[in-house]
Scaffold this motif. Sequence first.
Motif, PDB file in Angstrom:
ATOM      1  N   THR A   2      29.868  44.815  41.096  1.00  0.00           N
ATOM      2  CA  THR A   2      31.001  44.140  41.727  1.00  0.00           C
ATOM      3  C   THR A   2      31.759  45.059  42.680  1.00  0.00           C
ATOM      4  O   THR A   2      32.243  44.604  43.711  1.00  0.00           O
ATOM      5  N   LEU A   3      31.869  46.347  42.334  1.00  0.00           N
ATOM      6  CA  LEU A   3      32.527  47.260  43.272  1.00  0.00           C
ATOM      7  C   LEU A   3      31.703  47.386  44.546  1.00  0.00           C
ATOM      8  O   LEU A   3      32.266  47.454  45.646  1.00  0.00           O
ATOM      9  N   GLU A   4      30.384  47.377  44.420  1.00  0.00           N
ATOM     10  CA  GLU A   4      29.529  47.420  45.611  1.00  0.00           C
ATOM     11  C   GLU A   4      29.773  46.195  46.494  1.00  0.00           C
ATOM     12  O   GLU A   4      29.797  46.300  47.724  1.00  0.00           O
ATOM     13  N   ALA A   6      32.605  44.559  46.656  1.00  0.00           N
ATOM     14  CA  ALA A   6      33.922  44.756  47.272  1.00  0.00           C
ATOM     15  C   ALA A   6      33.837  45.704  48.457  1.00  0.00           C
ATOM     16  O   ALA A   6      34.509  45.502  49.481  1.00  0.00           O
ATOM     17  N   VAL A 113      34.534  37.482  41.925  1.00  0.00           N
ATOM     18  CA  VAL A 113      34.352  38.791  41.286  1.00  0.00           C
ATOM     19  C   VAL A 113      34.734  39.960  42.188  1.00  0.00           C
ATOM     20  O   VAL A 113      34.956  41.075  41.699  1.00  0.00           O
ATOM     21  N   ALA A 114      34.807  39.750  43.494  1.00  0.00           N
ATOM     22  CA  ALA A 114      35.165  40.828  44.410  1.00  0.00           C
ATOM     23  C   ALA A 114      35.802  40.224  45.646  1.00  0.00           C
ATOM     24  O   ALA A 114      35.456  39.104  46.051  1.00  0.00           O
ATOM     25  N   HIS A 116      38.103  41.055  49.572  1.00  0.00           N
ATOM     26  CA  HIS A 116      38.706  41.916  50.598  1.00  0.00           C
ATOM     27  C   HIS A 116      39.481  41.029  51.564  1.00  0.00           C
ATOM     28  O   HIS A 116      38.995  39.989  51.999  1.00  0.00           O
ATOM     29  N   VAL A 129      38.537  43.729  42.350  1.00  0.00           N
ATOM     30  CA  VAL A 129      37.332  43.447  41.569  1.00  0.00           C
ATOM     31  C   VAL A 129      37.788  42.825  40.261  1.00  0.00           C
ATOM     32  O   VAL A 129      38.750  43.299  39.642  1.00  0.00           O
ATOM     33  N   GLU A 132      39.046  44.719  37.069  1.00  0.00           N
ATOM     34  CA  GLU A 132      39.165  46.137  37.419  1.00  0.00           C
ATOM     35  C   GLU A 132      40.370  46.434  38.307  1.00  0.00           C
ATOM     36  O   GLU A 132      40.578  47.560  38.723  1.00  0.00           O
ATOM     37  N   GLU A 226      44.543  40.017  39.932  1.00  0.00           N
ATOM     38  CA  GLU A 226      44.287  41.372  39.444  1.00  0.00           C
ATOM     39  C   GLU A 226      45.523  42.257  39.529  1.00  0.00           C
ATOM     40  O   GLU A 226      45.593  43.295  38.861  1.00  0.00           O
TER      41      GLU A 226
END
Length: 263
Positions: A2-4, A6, A113-114, A116, A129, A132, A226
């Motif tokens: 998920t960070l990938e 984002a 999930v992500a 921007h 995320v 997170e 989040e």
Amino acid sequence: MTLELAVLARDVGREAAAHVRARRPVGRVEVAATKSSPTDVVTEIDRESEDLIRARLLSARPDDGFLGEEGDSVEGTSGVEWVVDPIDGTVNFVYGIPAYAVSIAAVTAQGVVAAHVVNIASGEEWGAVASEGAWRWHDDERVPVVAPVTSQVSHALVGTGFHYTRPIREQQAAAAARLLPHVRDIRRIGSAALDLCGLAEGRLDAYVEQGLKPWDLAAGGLVAREAGIVIEGLGDTPDERLVVAAHPGIAEEYFSLVRACGF
């Protein structure tokens, strides 16, 4: 993963924002077409931005799906769908009001999930995320964003927006008039994604809007959640009928007030 997602959203969002910024002429932007009503506009630069975002995302992840505001959807097989608004706040963009954004979210069966969001005019960027946290991007540094505590509805600065069709606008205007005496004030900024990111970091205390499409809500909604914001609709799920959001300290009282005012 998920960070990938984002980070990919950030990289593509930055490129799209730079493209829009470079392509925007001095003065008012020409309207290319209208959508739900004569005041619901789209420009050629909206379409260029969406084409760029789709091409970059699907080049990096060709099995993903894509849902954008201005073009045809793409069915994917990976379980990830990108939900995109190429210029959220097109009317602001047309008039040169510096509050319009690229909004990119990755969605799976678990939800968004992500995310921007980048304010094209100012360059401010937010990301999130699921499970997170949310943050502002400062170059490549992630600075956590946590919504400040709001304890009184009567002191809340409320963000909102209005539908483009006249009967719904009339109903919203009446509801907003009933809401106004109970809160600090109301702001109509013109970009749902930026409203929700502003709510995440305390530029607003609460939010209500009707008529939001998935691309209006997905990325900014994850940033807000989040950061600690509660988001609901008429029930637990926000949707086109109603999106209402606030800090947990006032959420229950504020949500009841919004519904009582007739939104």
